[in-house]
Design an enzyme around this catalytic site. Structure first.
Site, PDB file in Angstrom:
ATOM      1  N   CYS A 153       0.806  -1.233   0.000  1.00  0.00           N
ATOM      2  CA  CYS A 153       0.000   0.000   0.000  1.00  0.00           C
ATOM      3  C   CYS A 153       0.838   1.281   0.000  1.00  0.00           C
ATOM      4  O   CYS A 153       0.375   2.322  -0.454  1.00  0.00           O
ATOM      5  CB  CYS A 153      -0.974  -0.017   1.170  1.00  0.00           C
ATOM      6  SG  CYS A 153      -0.213  -0.521   2.716  1.00  0.00           S
ATOM      7  N   HIS A 246      -1.989   6.871   3.413  1.00  0.00           N
ATOM      8  CA  HIS A 246      -0.547   6.890   3.665  1.00  0.00           C
ATOM      9  C   HIS A 246       0.050   8.138   3.006  1.00  0.00           C
ATOM     10  O   HIS A 246      -0.085   8.339   1.791  1.00  0.00           O
ATOM     11  CB  HIS A 246       0.115   5.640   3.065  1.00  0.00           C
ATOM     12  CG  HIS A 246      -0.200   4.365   3.802  1.00  0.00           C
ATOM     13  ND1 HIS A 246      -0.926   4.309   4.954  1.00  0.00           N
ATOM     14  CD2 HIS A 246       0.161   3.075   3.515  1.00  0.00           C
ATOM     15  CE1 HIS A 246      -1.021   3.041   5.375  1.00  0.00           C
ATOM     16  NE2 HIS A 246      -0.372   2.284   4.505  1.00  0.00           N
TER      17      HIS A 246
HETATM   18  N1  LIG Z   1      -5.189  -3.674   5.746  1.00  0.00           N
HETATM   19  C1  LIG Z   1      -4.571  -3.069   4.737  1.00  0.00           C
HETATM   20  O1  LIG Z   1      -4.648  -1.861   4.512  1.00  0.00           O
HETATM   21  C2  LIG Z   1      -3.738  -3.855   3.821  1.00  0.00           C
HETATM   22  C3  LIG Z   1      -3.616  -5.241   3.917  1.00  0.00           C
HETATM   23  N2  LIG Z   1      -2.860  -5.924   3.016  1.00  0.00           N
HETATM   24  C4  LIG Z   1      -2.749  -7.378   3.001  1.00  0.00           C
HETATM   25  O2  LIG Z   1      -4.023  -7.967   2.698  1.00  0.00           O
HETATM   26  C5  LIG Z   1      -4.183  -9.183   3.395  1.00  0.00           C
HETATM   27  C6  LIG Z   1      -5.372  -9.113   4.315  1.00  0.00           C
HETATM   28  O3  LIG Z   1      -5.219  -8.076   5.249  1.00  0.00           O
HETATM   29  P1  LIG Z   1      -6.400  -7.716   6.265  1.00  0.00           P
HETATM   30  O4  LIG Z   1      -7.692  -7.745   5.547  1.00  0.00           O
HETATM   31  O5  LIG Z   1      -5.978  -6.487   6.962  1.00  0.00           O
HETATM   32  O6  LIG Z   1      -6.345  -8.998   7.262  1.00  0.00           O
HETATM   33  P2  LIG Z   1      -7.471  -9.581   8.209  1.00  0.00           P
HETATM   34  O7  LIG Z   1      -6.782 -10.282   9.313  1.00  0.00           O
HETATM   35  O8  LIG Z   1      -8.478  -8.546   8.543  1.00  0.00           O
HETATM   36  O9  LIG Z   1      -8.219 -10.704   7.301  1.00  0.00           O
HETATM   37  C7  LIG Z   1      -7.599 -11.899   6.955  1.00  0.00           C
HETATM   38  C8  LIG Z   1      -8.532 -12.791   6.159  1.00  0.00           C
HETATM   39  O10 LIG Z   1      -7.855 -14.015   5.914  1.00  0.00           O
HETATM   40  C9  LIG Z   1      -8.680 -15.103   6.410  1.00  0.00           C
HETATM   41  N3  LIG Z   1      -7.863 -16.170   6.943  1.00  0.00           N
HETATM   42  C10 LIG Z   1      -6.992 -16.125   7.988  1.00  0.00           C
HETATM   43  N4  LIG Z   1      -6.466 -17.340   8.203  1.00  0.00           N
HETATM   44  C11 LIG Z   1      -7.021 -18.178   7.301  1.00  0.00           C
HETATM   45  C12 LIG Z   1      -6.899 -19.576   7.028  1.00  0.00           C
HETATM   46  N5  LIG Z   1      -6.085 -20.358   7.736  1.00  0.00           N
HETATM   47  N6  LIG Z   1      -7.622 -20.072   6.009  1.00  0.00           N
HETATM   48  C13 LIG Z   1      -8.443 -19.292   5.278  1.00  0.00           C
HETATM   49  N7  LIG Z   1      -8.610 -17.983   5.495  1.00  0.00           N
HETATM   50  C14 LIG Z   1      -7.908 -17.431   6.498  1.00  0.00           C
HETATM   51  C15 LIG Z   1      -9.532 -14.499   7.494  1.00  0.00           C
HETATM   52  O11 LIG Z   1     -10.688 -15.297   7.703  1.00  0.00           O
HETATM   53  P3  LIG Z   1     -11.426 -15.395   9.150  1.00  0.00           P
HETATM   54  O12 LIG Z   1     -12.176 -14.100   9.331  1.00  0.00           O
HETATM   55  O13 LIG Z   1     -12.326 -16.548   8.982  1.00  0.00           O
HETATM   56  O14 LIG Z   1     -10.345 -15.587  10.167  1.00  0.00           O
HETATM   57  C16 LIG Z   1      -9.842 -13.132   6.882  1.00  0.00           C
HETATM   58  O15 LIG Z   1     -10.869 -13.258   5.945  1.00  0.00           O
HETATM   59  C17 LIG Z   1      -2.860  -9.423   4.121  1.00  0.00           C
HETATM   60  O16 LIG Z   1      -2.064 -10.231   3.290  1.00  0.00           O
HETATM   61  C18 LIG Z   1      -2.296  -8.020   4.288  1.00  0.00           C
HETATM   62  O17 LIG Z   1      -0.894  -8.063   4.423  1.00  0.00           O
HETATM   63  C19 LIG Z   1      -2.281  -5.221   2.025  1.00  0.00           C
HETATM   64  C20 LIG Z   1      -2.370  -3.890   1.891  1.00  0.00           C
HETATM   65  C21 LIG Z   1      -3.111  -3.106   2.789  1.00  0.00           C
HETATM   66  N1  LIG Z   2       2.207  -3.068   5.783  1.00  0.00           N
HETATM   67  C1  LIG Z   2       1.074  -2.274   5.278  1.00  0.00           C
HETATM   68  C2  LIG Z   2      -0.119  -3.152   5.022  1.00  0.00           C
HETATM   69  C3  LIG Z   2       0.232  -4.494   4.418  1.00  0.00           C
HETATM   70  O1  LIG Z   2      -0.330  -5.468   4.824  1.00  0.00           O
HETATM   71  O2  LIG Z   2       1.152  -4.507   3.454  1.00  0.00           O
HETATM   72  P1  LIG Z   2       1.512  -5.770   2.522  1.00  0.00           P
HETATM   73  O3  LIG Z   2       0.331  -5.980   1.601  1.00  0.00           O
HETATM   74  O4  LIG Z   2       2.704  -5.375   1.763  1.00  0.00           O
HETATM   75  O5  LIG Z   2       1.761  -6.938   3.402  1.00  0.00           O
HETATM   76  C4  LIG Z   2       0.739  -1.193   6.280  1.00  0.00           C
HETATM   77  O6  LIG Z   2       0.945  -1.466   7.405  1.00  0.00           O
HETATM   78  O7  LIG Z   2       0.260  -0.111   6.035  1.00  0.00           O
END
Ligand SMILES: NC(=O)C1=CN([C@@H]2O[C@H](COP(=O)(O)OP(=O)(O)OC[C@H]3O[C@@H](n4cnc5c(N)ncnc54)[C@H](OP(=O)(O)O)[C@@H]3O)[C@@H](O)[C@H]2O)C=CC1
Ligand SMILES: N[C@@H](CC(=O)OP(=O)(O)O)C(=O)O
Length: 358
Positions: A153, A246
């Site tokens: 991000c 950001h």
């Molecule tokens: N938040 C942000 O701004 C950003 C996040 N990211 C990336 O995006 C991804 C998601 O982030 P975020 O939404 O914040 O994370 P969350 O923890 O909010 O969500 C994670 C998701 O993954 C699922 N999950 C976790 N463990 C398992 C498993 N063993 N099997 C299947 N599904 C699973 C969860 O399901 P359940 O609810 O059932 O546990 C949930 O739907 C990450 O890779 C993060 O690094 C990237 C850029 C920005």
């Molecule tokens: N590290 C980013 C969010 C994130 O999950 O990044 P990435 O998709 O590269 O794991 C932040 O904290 O703002």
């Protein structure tokens, strides 16, 4: 009022219950091309209606139909033309590989496959040609499966702002200091006592990602894959008590002589290669350039272009590296789900999704 055309492409969402997954749900509800048909999460959520499984965090109400879909586990096999992934990085690598092996078109927001030589790390306005890499992917299973990723991000705003400058003058070196929103850490994220009235000067892995991802995105696709751009990047990343957006203070050394006025003009006149394609999530202009001293700010500018416009301001000469400016991008829209939806729209435009009309 004429009836809008029905969506033609069926979409599944992996990690649908998470912060990013919910942003996918919000952006895809009412999308003109994609209809959400399947929601996947962990065994903790599987079997429950989505409205019960997800703790809905979005400012807009949950779509009634999607809220009634029953969440499935990762072994689901929906009839889907495109699969969006907001999976936790601890599982995204294996799960996304399995879905690609089973022939699905996986459009991922997770970090796991971003640096794989055969996987596009895509910003449609910056490196749309890298999408051709999917033709080189072989997951050892059903034909046609692939993975496309969007950047970290923080990287997406930086790379979008550097692109016009790299094309016009060549970028030699970058120093970037980020001020990253709390929503980047997901929910519940950073403990309140760490975040309130404070700045945390470390985000694990972020400084490295800004360097390596920027070089791949601005790199050149050739027969041997993507040759990284020869840009030296140094990053310092901070978590600040902002909800979304950001902000990045960027200093740049260019290869050809250019001052602040030249840089501002290059940024302002840049339209990018999507202009005129009509992709639904593409903002009218990917970059907005501000002249006033107080812009951009997260609270004021983060939602420009539906959260897809990257804002640039404070373009100044810099006595150290040559030129400096400030960049703002929405971390969960342009930096996550919105960026992935735009990637899928480009895939559809290029006829790379089953049933898509190019
Ligand atoms: N938040 C942000 O701004 C950003 C996040 N990211 C990336 O995006 C991804 C998601 O982030 P975020 O939404 O914040 O994370 P969350 O923890 O909010 O969500 C994670 C998701 O993954 C699922 N999950 C976790 N463990 C398992 C498993 N063993 N099997 C299947 N599904 C699973 C969860 O399901 P359940 O609810 O059932 O546990 C949930 O739907 C990450 O890779 C993060 O690094 C990237 C850029 C920005
Ligand atoms: N590290 C980013 C969010 C994130 O999950 O990044 P990435 O998709 O590269 O794991 C932040 O904290 O703002």
């Amino acid at each position: 009022m004429p009836t809008p055309p029905a969506p033609t492409l069926r979409a599944a969402i992996l990690g649908a219950t998470g912060a990013v997954g919910q942003t996918f749900v919000r952006l895809l509800a009412g999308h003109p091309q994609f209809e959400v048909v399947s929601l996947v999460a962990s065994e903790r959520s599987a079997g429950k209606p989505y409205r019960e499984a997800a703790r809905w965090l979005q400012a807009e109400p949950l779509d009634e139909r999607i809220g009634g879909l029953v969440v499935e586990g990762v072994d689901a096999a929906p009839d889907a033309d495109v699969v969006f992934s907001g999976l936790d990085a601890s599982v995204a690598g294996d799960v996304e590989a399995d879905w690609a092996r089973r022939g699905y078109a996986v459009v991922s927001n997770a970090r796991n496959w971003r640096l794989d030589p055969a996987v596009p790390l895509l910003i449609p306005e910056v490196n749309p040609d890298h999408l051709a890499l999917v033709d080189r992917q072989d997951w050892g299973g059903a034909a046609g499966g692939f993975v496309v990723t969007n950047p970290n991000c923080s990287t997406v705003g930086l790379a979008l702002a550097l692109k016009p400058l790299h094309d016009a003058f060549g970028v030699d070196a970058v120093h970037v200091v980020t001020m990253q929103a709390l929503s980047g850490a997901g929910y519940p994220g950073v403990p309140a006592l760490d975040a309130l009235g404070n700045v945390v000067p470390f985000i694990a892995g972020e400084e490295e990602k800004l360097a390596v991802e920027t070089r791949k995105i601005l790199g050149t696709l050739g027969a041997a894959g993507v040759a990284d751009a020869e840009i030296t990047v140094s990053a310092q990343c901070h978590r600040v008590p902002v909800v979304d957006g950001h902000l990045e203070a960027v200093s740049v050394r260019l290869r050809e002589p250019a001052g602040a006025a030249d840089v501002a003009e290059a940024l302002r006149s840049w339209r990018g290669p999507l202009a005129g394609l009509g992709l639904p999530t593409a903002p009218p202009r990917p970059l907005a350039v501000f002249d006033d001293d107080a812009s951009p700010q997260p609270r004021t500018h983060v939602n420009l272009g539906g959260g897809m416009t990257v804002s640039v301001g404070r373009v100044q000469d810099c006595p150290v590296l040559g030129v400096k400016f400030v960049v703002l991008s929405h971390n969960t829209v342009r930096g996550a789900a919105g960026g992935a939806v735009l990637n899928a729209e480009l895939l559809a435009h290029e006829g790379r999704l089953a049933g898509a009309v190019a």
